[in-house]
Design an enzyme around this catalytic site. Structure first.
Site, PDB file in Angstrom:
ATOM      1  N   GLU A  85      49.987  40.491  41.353  1.00 19.45           N
ATOM      2  CA  GLU A  85      49.722  39.959  40.015  1.00 19.45           C
ATOM      3  C   GLU A  85      51.014  39.750  39.234  1.00 19.45           C
ATOM      4  O   GLU A  85      51.801  40.695  39.029  1.00 19.45           O
ATOM      5  CB  GLU A  85      48.791  40.896  39.223  1.00 19.45           C
ATOM      6  CG  GLU A  85      48.429  40.302  37.873  1.00 19.45           C
ATOM      7  CD  GLU A  85      47.354  41.074  37.126  1.00 19.45           C
ATOM      8  OE1 GLU A  85      46.515  41.732  37.764  1.00 19.45           O
ATOM      9  OE2 GLU A  85      47.373  41.012  35.887  1.00 19.45           O
ATOM     10  N   LYS A 281      41.825  49.009  33.879  1.00 19.95           N
ATOM     11  CA  LYS A 281      42.276  48.094  34.939  1.00 19.95           C
ATOM     12  C   LYS A 281      43.777  47.843  34.787  1.00 19.95           C
ATOM     13  O   LYS A 281      44.541  47.817  35.744  1.00 19.95           O
ATOM     14  CB  LYS A 281      41.484  46.784  34.863  1.00 19.95           C
ATOM     15  CG  LYS A 281      41.771  45.798  35.984  1.00 19.95           C
ATOM     16  CD  LYS A 281      42.922  44.858  35.694  1.00 19.95           C
ATOM     17  CE  LYS A 281      43.124  43.855  36.820  1.00 19.95           C
ATOM     18  NZ  LYS A 281      44.352  43.075  36.675  1.00 19.95           N
ATOM     19  N   ASP A 297      46.769  56.012  49.465  1.00 19.26           N
ATOM     20  CA  ASP A 297      45.434  55.418  49.563  1.00 19.26           C
ATOM     21  C   ASP A 297      44.981  54.973  48.162  1.00 19.26           C
ATOM     22  O   ASP A 297      44.486  55.764  47.374  1.00 19.26           O
ATOM     23  CB  ASP A 297      44.499  56.482  50.147  1.00 19.26           C
ATOM     24  CG  ASP A 297      43.093  55.985  50.348  1.00 19.26           C
ATOM     25  OD1 ASP A 297      42.721  54.949  49.765  1.00 19.26           O
ATOM     26  OD2 ASP A 297      42.346  56.653  51.083  1.00 19.26           O
ATOM     27  N   HIS A 394      52.092  36.200  30.261  1.00 21.87           N
ATOM     28  CA  HIS A 394      51.379  35.811  31.487  1.00 21.87           C
ATOM     29  C   HIS A 394      51.645  34.369  31.868  1.00 21.87           C
ATOM     30  O   HIS A 394      51.755  34.026  33.022  1.00 21.87           O
ATOM     31  CB  HIS A 394      49.876  35.969  31.270  1.00 21.87           C
ATOM     32  CG  HIS A 394      49.404  37.340  31.629  1.00 21.87           C
ATOM     33  ND1 HIS A 394      48.110  37.617  31.938  1.00 21.87           N
ATOM     34  CD2 HIS A 394      50.074  38.500  31.736  1.00 21.87           C
ATOM     35  CE1 HIS A 394      48.002  38.901  32.207  1.00 21.87           C
ATOM     36  NE2 HIS A 394      49.171  39.450  32.084  1.00 21.87           N
TER      37      HIS A 394
HETATM   38  C1  MEV Z   1      45.569  42.181  33.153  1.00 25.09           C
HETATM   39  O1  MEV Z   1      45.709  42.323  34.545  1.00 25.09           O
HETATM   40  C2  MEV Z   1      45.517  43.542  32.491  1.00 25.09           C
HETATM   41  C3  MEV Z   1      45.208  43.520  31.015  1.00 25.09           C
HETATM   42  O2  MEV Z   1      44.008  42.802  30.770  1.00 25.09           O
HETATM   43  C4  MEV Z   1      45.058  44.957  30.585  1.00 25.09           C
HETATM   44  C5  MEV Z   1      44.545  45.130  29.176  1.00 25.09           C
HETATM   45  O3  MEV Z   1      43.843  44.263  28.655  1.00 25.09           O
HETATM   46  O4  MEV Z   1      44.810  46.217  28.635  1.00 25.09           O
HETATM   47  C6  MEV Z   1      46.299  42.838  30.235  1.00 25.09           C
END
Ligand code: MEV
Length: 451
Positions: A85, A281, A297, A394
Site C-alpha cells: 500500500e 486497519k 505470522d 495518498h
Molecule cells: C488507509 O489504508 C488507512 C486509513 O484509512 C486509516 C484511518 O482512516 O485511520 C487512512
C-alpha cells in the site's frame, strides 16, 4: 468449467506451471515466461523459497521499504516494512520524524504469556477428574519433559495447567487451558506439541487410573491447539509531550485545536464501530508491514489484535489519547505473539536482514518496535485526517502508480506531478493528460486541458 487434476503436487515445477498456464490462460507461452521470470536467479535461494509452501509456480514480489528515525526508548531504529500500500512507509517515516524531536516513542512489555487448549468431551463424573487433577498435572510434567526441557533451559516452558468446566455451555465439554512462556520463539510448534502430548496423557490417565473404576473411562479429544488470542502477551507503546510542543499544523491550525480534534477522532473510534474498523486497519497497515518483513505470522497478529479490540463487548480503537495537565499523551496496548528465532524468521533471507537491521532484537524488543510502528502509523493517519485530509498524501502515490501503469516516461511523470498538484487524480484524468501530452510533444503543457 476448468479441468481438475490428480497428482498435481507430484509434478515437477515446470510441469505444474505448464498445467496451470495451459488450463487457465489464453496466452500460455507468455504467461509461462512471465511466471518464470519472477524465479530467483540463484537456484539455492529459490529452493529456500519453495520450501515455505506447496505447489509453488513463481514468487510473488512485494516492496521492501524502510522507515528510518524511529526513536524507541532512546534507541534509534530503521524499521523494515513490507507492504503493497502506497503512503504507508511514508506515513510511518513522517510520524517517526515528528516524534524524534519530541522525546521519541516509549514502550514497555506488560506480560508475555501465551495460551493453548485441549478441548475434550467427557460424559463421566467430572468431580473425580477434578479430584485427581494434581496427579494428572505431575504426569504431564514428567512425560513431556523431552519436549519441554530445552525451552525450560531457555527460561520458558509450561507455566500453568487448568481444568476448565465448559459443560454449562455444551454438554460434557471441558478444557485443559495451558499457559506458556516461549521466550524468543513464537512457540506455535512447541505449544501444539505439548498440547497433543497432554491430550494423549489425559486419555490414558482416565483409562488406567483406579479413581475412575466406577465411572466412564473414555475421554474424547476434540482438538488440541494454541489460541491466537493472547491478551496476556501484551505490550504498551506511547508518546507524550506538552500540547504546545505539538507545533503548528496546515491551515494555521494551532496545537490546541489539533490536539482537541485528534482526541475527538480517537474517541469516535471508541464509539463507532465503522470508524473503529478503519482506524484499527490503519494501525495494522504499520504492524503487518513489520510483521511480514520479519517473517512473523501476520494472520495471528491481526486476529489477536481484533479480538482484543472487541474485548469489552464492542469493537473499539486500539489506541487511546489523553489531554491532561496540558499534556498530549497517545498510546496503544496490544497483545501479540511473535518470535525472533525459529519459524521463517531465520530461514527467509530478507527476514534475517530485517532482524539484523533492527539489531537482532529479542521477541520482547520486537514487540515494542512493532507496537510502536502501529502507533506511529495511526498518529500519521489521524493527523492527516484532522488536518489536510488523507487524499493529499495518498494521491501522489496513487498518481505514480497510474503513471507506471500507463508507462509514462520520466519526463511525462514529472509534468504530470506538476499538473496534478492541485487537481483531483483519477485514472481517466491521468490517461487523458498523457494522451494530450503525447499528441503534442513540443511544449505540451501549454495545450493540456485546464492549463
Ligand atoms: C488507509 O489504508 C488507512 C486509513 O484509512 C486509516 C484511518 O482512516 O485511520 C487512512
Amino acid at each position: 468449467m476448468k479441468k481438475s487434476v490428480s497428482g498435481f503436487s507430484k509434478l515437477s515445477k515446470r510441469k505444474k506451471i505448464r498445467w496451470v498456464v495451459e488450463n487457465f490462460f489464453k496466452d500460455p507461452e507468455n504467461v509461462m515466461r512471465e511466471l518464470m521470470s519472477f524465479a530467483h536467479p540463484n537456484e539455492k535461494q529459490q529452493r529456500v523459497l519453495d520450501g515455505f509452501s506447496e505447489n509453488t509456480i513463481s514468487n510473488f514480489y512485494l516492496p521492501f521499504g524502510v522507515a528510518p528515525n524511529f526513536k524507541i526508548n532512546d534507541k534509534i531504529y530503521c524499521v523494515p516494512m513490507v507492504t503493497e500500500e502506497s503512503s504507508v512507509v511514508a506515513a510511518a517515516s513522517s510520524a517517526a520524524k515528528f516524534w524524534l524531536s519530541r522525546g521519541g516513542f516509549h514502550s514497555e512489555i506488560i506480560s508475555t504469556t501465551k495460551v493453548g487448549q485441549v478441548h475434550f468431551s467427557y460424559a463421566g463424573d467430572f468431580n473425580i477428574l477434578e479430584s485427581v487433577f494434581s496427579e494428572l498435572k505431575e504426569r504431564f510434567d514428567e512425560e513431556t519433559l523431552p519436549i519441554t526441557k530445552n525451552m525450560q533451559k531457555r527460561g520458558g516452558g509450561v507455566l500453568e495447567v487448568n481444568l476448565v468446566d465448559m459443560s454449562h455451555l455444551e454438554a460434557d465439554y471441558y478444557q485443559l487451558k495451558v499457559t506458556f512462556e516461549t521466550c524468543d520463539s513464537m512457540g506455535a510448534n512447541f505449544i501444539n506439541s505439548v498440547l497433543e502430548a497432554y491430550a494423549h496423557i489425559l486419555t490414558s490417565f482416565v483409562e488406567e487410573h483406579p479413581a475412575f473404576e466406577n465411572t466412564i473411562r473414555e475421554v474424547t479429544i476434540i482438538m488440541s491447539i494454541l489460541s491466537n488470542y493472547t491478551p496476556e502477551c501484551l505490550v504498551r507503546s506511547w508518546v507524550e509531550c506538552p500540547i504546545e510542543d505539538l507545533g503548528q499544523f496546515p491551515g494555521e491550525m494551532t496545537a490546541e485545536t489539533f490536539a482537541g480534534k485528534f482526541e475527538k477522532a480517537v474517541k469516535i473510534a471508541h464509539l463507532d464501530v465503522h470508524r473503529a474498523t478503519t482506524h484499527n486497519k490503519g494501525i495494522f497497515n504499520g504492524i503487518d508491514a513489520v510483521v511480514i518483513a520479519t517473517a512473523n505470522d501476520f494472520r495471528a497478529i491481526e486476529a489477536c489484535g481484533h479480538t482484543y479490540a472487541a474485548r469489552n463487548g464492542q469493537y473499539q480503537s486500539l489506541t487511546h489519547v489523553s489531554l491532561e495537565d496540558g499534556k498530549f499523551k497517545f498510546w496503544i496496548d496490544l497483545p501479540m505473539a511473535l518470535g525472533t528465532v525459529g519459524g521463517l524468521t531465520t530461514l527467509h533471507p530478507l527476514a534475517r536482514r530485517s532482524l539484523e537491521m533492527l539489531g537482532n532484537p529479542s521477541a520482547r524488543e520486537l514487540m515494542k518496535i512493532i507496537a510502536t510502528t502501529g502507533l506511529a502509523q495511526n498518529f500519521a493517519a489521524v493527523k492527516s485526517l484532522v488536518t489536510t485530509g488523507i487524499q493529499q498524501g495518498h494521491m501522489k502515490m496513487h498518481l505514480l502508480n497510474i503513471l507506471n501503469h500507463l508507462e509514462a516516461t520520466e519526463k511525462e511523470a514529472k509534468q504530470a506531478l506538476k499538473y496534478f498538484k492541485d487537481k483531483v487524480v483519477s485514472f481517466t484524468a491521468v490517461r487523458e493528460f498523457l494522451e494530450v501530452l503525447r499528441q503534442q510533444p513540443v511544449n505540451p503543457q501549454c495545450s493540456v486541458k485546464g492549463e
